[in-house]
Design a protein around this motif. Structure first.
Motif, PDB file in Angstrom:
ATOM      1  N   MET A   7       0.808  -1.218   0.000  1.00 60.84           N
ATOM      2  CA  MET A   7       0.000   0.000   0.000  1.00 60.84           C
ATOM      3  C   MET A   7       0.838   1.263   0.000  1.00 60.84           C
ATOM      4  SD  MET A   7      -3.060  -0.975   2.663  1.00 60.84           S
ATOM      5  CE  MET A   7      -1.934  -1.315   4.007  1.00 60.84           C
ATOM      6  N   ILE A   8       2.158   1.131   0.143  1.00 63.28           N
ATOM      7  CA  ILE A   8       2.985   2.325   0.241  1.00 63.28           C
ATOM      8  C   ILE A   8       3.493   2.796  -1.124  1.00 63.28           C
ATOM      9  CG2 ILE A   8       3.711   1.791   2.581  1.00 63.28           C
ATOM     10  CD1 ILE A   8       6.356   0.804   1.472  1.00 63.28           C
ATOM     11  N   ASP A  31      -4.074   3.214  -4.696  1.00 63.45           N
ATOM     12  CA  ASP A  31      -3.760   4.482  -4.017  1.00 63.45           C
ATOM     13  C   ASP A  31      -2.261   4.619  -3.802  1.00 63.45           C
ATOM     14  OD1 ASP A  31      -6.381   5.240  -3.927  1.00 63.45           O
ATOM     15  OD2 ASP A  31      -6.703   4.648  -1.834  1.00 63.45           O
ATOM     16  N   GLY A  32      -1.607   3.506  -3.460  1.00 64.72           N
ATOM     17  CA  GLY A  32      -0.170   3.546  -3.264  1.00 64.72           C
ATOM     18  C   GLY A  32       0.571   3.868  -4.540  1.00 64.72           C
ATOM     19  N   PHE A  33       0.153   3.260  -5.641  1.00 62.33           N
ATOM     20  CA  PHE A  33       0.806   3.526  -6.917  1.00 62.33           C
ATOM     21  C   PHE A  33       0.482   4.918  -7.454  1.00 62.33           C
ATOM     22  CE2 PHE A  33       1.433  -1.075  -6.983  1.00 62.33           C
ATOM     23  CZ  PHE A  33       2.724  -1.145  -7.473  1.00 62.33           C
ATOM     24  N   VAL A  79      -1.081  -8.934   6.791  1.00 65.76           N
ATOM     25  CA  VAL A  79      -2.311  -8.217   6.491  1.00 65.76           C
ATOM     26  C   VAL A  79      -2.544  -8.203   4.992  1.00 65.76           C
ATOM     27  CG1 VAL A  79      -3.477  -5.999   6.655  1.00 65.76           C
ATOM     28  CG2 VAL A  79      -2.047  -6.780   8.526  1.00 65.76           C
ATOM     29  N   GLN A  80      -3.755  -8.566   4.587  1.00 57.16           N
ATOM     30  CA  GLN A  80      -4.134  -8.517   3.183  1.00 57.16           C
ATOM     31  C   GLN A  80      -4.986  -7.279   2.942  1.00 57.16           C
ATOM     32  OE1 GLN A  80      -6.160 -12.267   2.820  1.00 57.16           O
ATOM     33  NE2 GLN A  80      -4.308 -13.343   2.220  1.00 57.16           N
ATOM     34  N   THR A  81      -4.906  -6.732   1.759  1.00 57.33           N
ATOM     35  CA  THR A  81      -5.692  -5.549   1.452  1.00 57.33           C
ATOM     36  C   THR A  81      -6.214  -5.659   0.028  1.00 57.33           C
ATOM     37  OG1 THR A  81      -5.703  -3.139   1.493  1.00 57.33           O
ATOM     38  CG2 THR A  81      -3.754  -4.201   0.589  1.00 57.33           C
ATOM     39  N   ASP A  82      -7.215  -4.859  -0.313  1.00 57.94           N
ATOM     40  CA  ASP A  82      -7.797  -5.001  -1.641  1.00 57.94           C
ATOM     41  C   ASP A  82      -7.086  -4.116  -2.662  1.00 57.94           C
ATOM     42  OD1 ASP A  82      -8.704  -2.443  -1.355  1.00 57.94           O
ATOM     43  OD2 ASP A  82     -10.804  -2.952  -1.137  1.00 57.94           O
ATOM     44  N   GLN A  83      -7.514  -4.218  -3.900  1.00 54.73           N
ATOM     45  CA  GLN A  83      -6.814  -3.560  -4.999  1.00 54.73           C
ATOM     46  C   GLN A  83      -6.858  -2.048  -4.897  1.00 54.73           C
ATOM     47  OE1 GLN A  83      -4.988  -5.177  -7.317  1.00 54.73           O
ATOM     48  NE2 GLN A  83      -4.324  -3.161  -7.991  1.00 54.73           N
ATOM     49  N   ARG A  84      -7.903  -1.504  -4.301  1.00 51.94           N
ATOM     50  CA  ARG A  84      -8.023  -0.053  -4.224  1.00 51.94           C
ATOM     51  C   ARG A  84      -6.912   0.571  -3.380  1.00 51.94           C
ATOM     52  NH1 ARG A  84     -14.144  -0.108  -2.269  1.00 51.94           N
ATOM     53  NH2 ARG A  84     -13.135  -1.678  -0.965  1.00 51.94           N
ATOM     54  N   ALA A 108     -16.749  -4.678  -0.462  1.00 56.37           N
ATOM     55  CA  ALA A 108     -15.452  -5.357  -0.473  1.00 56.37           C
ATOM     56  C   ALA A 108     -14.850  -5.379   0.924  1.00 56.37           C
ATOM     57  CB  ALA A 108     -14.488  -4.655  -1.434  1.00 56.37           C
ATOM     58  N   VAL A 109     -14.112  -6.445   1.211  1.00 53.91           N
ATOM     59  CA  VAL A 109     -13.397  -6.536   2.473  1.00 53.91           C
ATOM     60  C   VAL A 109     -12.007  -5.968   2.262  1.00 53.91           C
ATOM     61  CG1 VAL A 109     -12.481  -8.086   4.224  1.00 53.91           C
ATOM     62  CG2 VAL A 109     -14.701  -8.565   3.169  1.00 53.91           C
TER      63      VAL A 109
END
Length: 256
Positions: free
Chosen positions: A1-2, A239-241, A230-235, A220-221
């Protein structure tokens, strides 16, 4: 996410870095660990000599310190990596060990010199708090400019702490160096308090963002735990990119 590295300089991210309470708290940990590292690295042998050992014996008695770092630092890293949201907890708990060692040095009589040597060995666990605090910073700050300045601030204060730590041991207080021991205890105590405060602040912010997302009706989770972390979704990844900071990205979640 960074996100990833970008050559674009963004002044608002610099301002955000220097006004982010989370960044400033982790920077304070950098100062504290620097003071501890600078003091122990320069004066551990002086402490051991003060317990009644000769110069060569004092040097040899520092050999086991490498074993402490070799075992405990990777163990702390593995726990933080494979047990989700344990970074702050591991940081606080591991600081209790050398903190107890400092109290042992402070209140143990010189006649129990092997006990004092063991308490001194525990001070070399400082490598774990250093790495864990750096990891907290790199995993919880998004936005390339913000992250770069945050890292620079941490390393600058860590270096300053090393300089300060080497100057709190006063020759007039040998062999116990009570002022230095008090200062190191304050540093470890401060790290423990800051670790707890960081956990509370980031946990509260994660919960706030989860609640906000539920109000928006997202199906979405975004935040889910697994054995690997920790897993995160594509959004959040998008945001990171797009070089959004951790404060700007609504789907960013802090790793506690």
């Amino acid at each position: 996410m960074i996100g990833v590295k970008t050559k674009q300089y963004k002044l608002p991210q610099v301002t955000e870095a220097f006004t982010d309470v989370k960044v400033l708290l982790i920077a304070l940990i950098g100062v504290a660990t620097g003071v501890i590292n600078g003091g122990i690295a320069n004066f551990a042998s002086a402490l051991i000599r003060g317990y009644g050992f000769s110069g060569i014996s004092a040097t040899l008695l520092q050999l086991p310190t490498g074993a402490f770092e070799f075992v405990l630092v990777p163990v702390c890293g593995l726990i933080a990596a494979y047990c989700a949201n344990t970074r702050c907890i591991v940081l606080g708990v591991i600081c209790l060990v050398p903190f107890g060692g400092l109290l042992g040095i402070r209140f143990t009589d010189l006649e129990h010199r092997w006990t004092l040597v063991g308490c001194t060995w525990l001070q070399y666990i400082v490598g774990a708090p250093v790495i864990l605090s750096w990891n907290l910073l790199t995993t919880n700050v998004a936005g390339h400019t913000k992250r770069s300045f945050s890292n620079g601030l941490w390393f600058t204060l860590y270096a300053a702490g090393n300089i300060a730590g080497a100057n709190i041991f006063f020759a007039r207080e040998r062999p116990r160096y009570f002022s230095a021991l008090t200062g190191l205890c304050i540093c470890y105590g401060g790290i423990i308090v800051i670790a707890a405060l960081l956990w509370i602040l980031m946990k509260r912010e994660n919960l706030r963002r989860d609640a906000e997302q539920e109000r928006r009706g997202s199906a979405a989770v975004v935040y889910a735990h697994s054995k690997e972390g920790v897993q995160t979704d594509q959004r959040a990844i998008d945001d990171g990119f797009n070089d959004l900071t951790d404060k700007q990205g609504r789907y960013f979640r802090y790793a506690l």
